[in-house]
Design an enzyme around this catalytic site. Structure first.
Site, PDB file in Angstrom:
ATOM      1  N   LYS A 131     -11.082 -20.794  -7.174  1.00  0.00           N
ATOM      2  CA  LYS A 131      -9.968 -20.068  -6.568  1.00  0.00           C
ATOM      3  C   LYS A 131      -9.583 -20.717  -5.248  1.00  0.00           C
ATOM      4  CE  LYS A 131      -9.098 -16.927  -9.542  1.00  0.00           C
ATOM      5  NZ  LYS A 131      -7.750 -16.818 -10.142  1.00  0.00           N
ATOM      6  N   GLU A 169      -9.953 -19.966 -21.603  1.00  0.00           N
ATOM      7  CA  GLU A 169     -10.375 -19.511 -20.270  1.00  0.00           C
ATOM      8  C   GLU A 169     -11.436 -18.423 -20.423  1.00  0.00           C
ATOM      9  OE1 GLU A 169      -7.271 -17.932 -17.714  1.00  0.00           O
ATOM     10  OE2 GLU A 169      -8.635 -18.045 -15.994  1.00  0.00           O
TER      11      GLU A 169
HETATM   12 MG    MG Z   1      -4.513 -17.866 -12.737  1.00  0.00          MG
END
Ligand code: MG
Length: 384
Positions: free
Chosen positions: A169, A331
């Site tokens: 992130k 994912e």
């Molecule tokens: Mg994303």
């Protein structure tokens, strides 16, 4: 085979430890599951992305009464029936998420009724296994000096569990982001790395970070910019060499046509529980293909959405095509989620960080009703 009943289950679960990303933080998990039944007993399950209570209201008060009695196998007909009924006020947003969950349930139902997996309904399987990438490295409530080494350690843990690809992130602040990018790459020289800013940057910031990601050999830079500005994606694309990915906030073939035709997106990421469902994801894939863009679905939620994405990826023909293509990756969120891990009596199976695409009918995952109801805040039913 008429649609005879629509049930929705609003699920919630507090988390052991809250986690955050560039925009806000989560202290609990929520999901809306959709169960559609047809005459004769066939049924299918789907899932909506987004606020579960709002999705539930959209389905039970608006869409369910309109699709009861329609032919459950005519997925495209049912989709357009729902779309036309709400087009004047619901071209994008949560009501399209509600359509997505119903559509996913109808694909599961159709697969079960016909005795074939969803990937076969989608055109067939190019592959029986789909490699997964780990999504994680979310922020915890720590000082940055403590957080950074913890995130690097978490990334290394994913690699040790067999993931060859993982996504960090970004978007906390530029200094932390740059330090994190360098530290993760230094710790994982042999990993395929991606980075996701959740639309936290403006163009000058994204240019700085994008150049660093390119230098460190990252495979894609996800949601660097607001999804509202496809033309800015083109501007960024001209300034950096790292591939750009986006699309989890976008919906329908029409939305992706606008987003992708500006020419700044290398990887399109519709979410099958939000973009309009499997029916619309296939149309989005056709639009993307016509523009030379590959699709790697965004997946966040329970095993239902993961299974839908796995079937989609199994049936995906990678552009431009070659004898040994690199398939799109599934994912796989690594953060705590009992709504993914504790409510399925038949979950997806994984081996060596790859998903074994289910060969059973429908999506190939089965909800454990008793376990699921432990997390259920509100169940609603509409019947013909
Ligand atoms: Mg994303």
């Amino acid at each position: 085979m008429r649609i005879s009943c629509v049930r929705t289950y609003r699920l919630a679960c507090p988390l052991g430890e809250p986690f955050g990303f560039s925009q806000w933080r989560y202290a609990s998990r929520h999901a809306l599951l959709v169960r559609v039944s047809a005459d004769g007993g066939a049924e299918g399950w789907g899932e909506c992305y987004g606020p579960a209570a709002v999705n539930q209201a959209a389905i039970m008060s608006f869409y369910a009464p309109r699709i009861l009695g329609l032919d459950a196998l005519q997925t495209d007909v049912v989709w357009h029936h729902m779309w036309r009924a709400s087009l004047d006020f619901a071209r994008r947003g949560v009501m399209m998420a509600a359509i997505s969950g119903l559509d996913m349930a109808l694909w599961d139902l159709k697969g079960k009724a016909l005795g074939v997996p969803v990937s076969e309904l989608m055109g067939g399987r190019h592959r029986d296994r789909v490699p997964c990438y780990a999504t994680g490295m979310y922020y915890k409530d720590r000082p940055e000096t403590q957080l950074l080494p913890e995130l690097v350690q978490e990334a290394a843990g994913c690699r040790e569990r067999g993931f060859r690809a993982l996504k960090i992130k970004l978007g906390k602040n530029l200094a932390f982001d740059a330090d994190l990018i360098r530290a993760v790459r230094k710790a994982l020289l042999d990993a395929t790395l991606m980075a996701d800013a959740n639309h936290a940057y403006d163009v000058p910031e994204a240019t700085v970070i994008g150049k660093l990601l390119a230098h460190e050999g990252f495979a894609w830079f996800e949601e660097p910019l607001s999804p509202e500005h496809p033309q800015l994606y083109r501007q960024l694309h001209d300034a950096v060499s790292v591939p750009l990915a986006t699309g989890e906030c976008e919906q329908t073939r029409f939305g992706f046509q606008s987003l992708l035709s500006a020419g700044g997106v290398d990887v399109a990421q519709p979410d099958l529980a939000y973009c309009g469902g499997p029916s619309e994801a296939l149309k989005i894939r056709a639009i993307a293909s016509s523009l030379g863009v590959n699709v790697v679905p965004h997946a966040w939620g329970t095993m239902l959405n993961l299974a839908a994405a796995a079937h989609f990826l199994a049936s995906d023909y990678r552009q431009p095509g070659r004898a040994e293509p690199a398939p799109g990756m599934l994912e796989l969120d690594q953060t705590e989620n009992p709504l993914r891990d504790e409510i399925f009596r038949t979950p997806l199976k994984f081996e060596n960080a790859a998903c074994i695409v289910p060969t059973g009918p429908g999506l190939g995952v089965e909800v454990d009703l008793i376990a699921m109801k432990n997390f259920c805040e509100k169940e609603e039913e509409g019947a013909a």
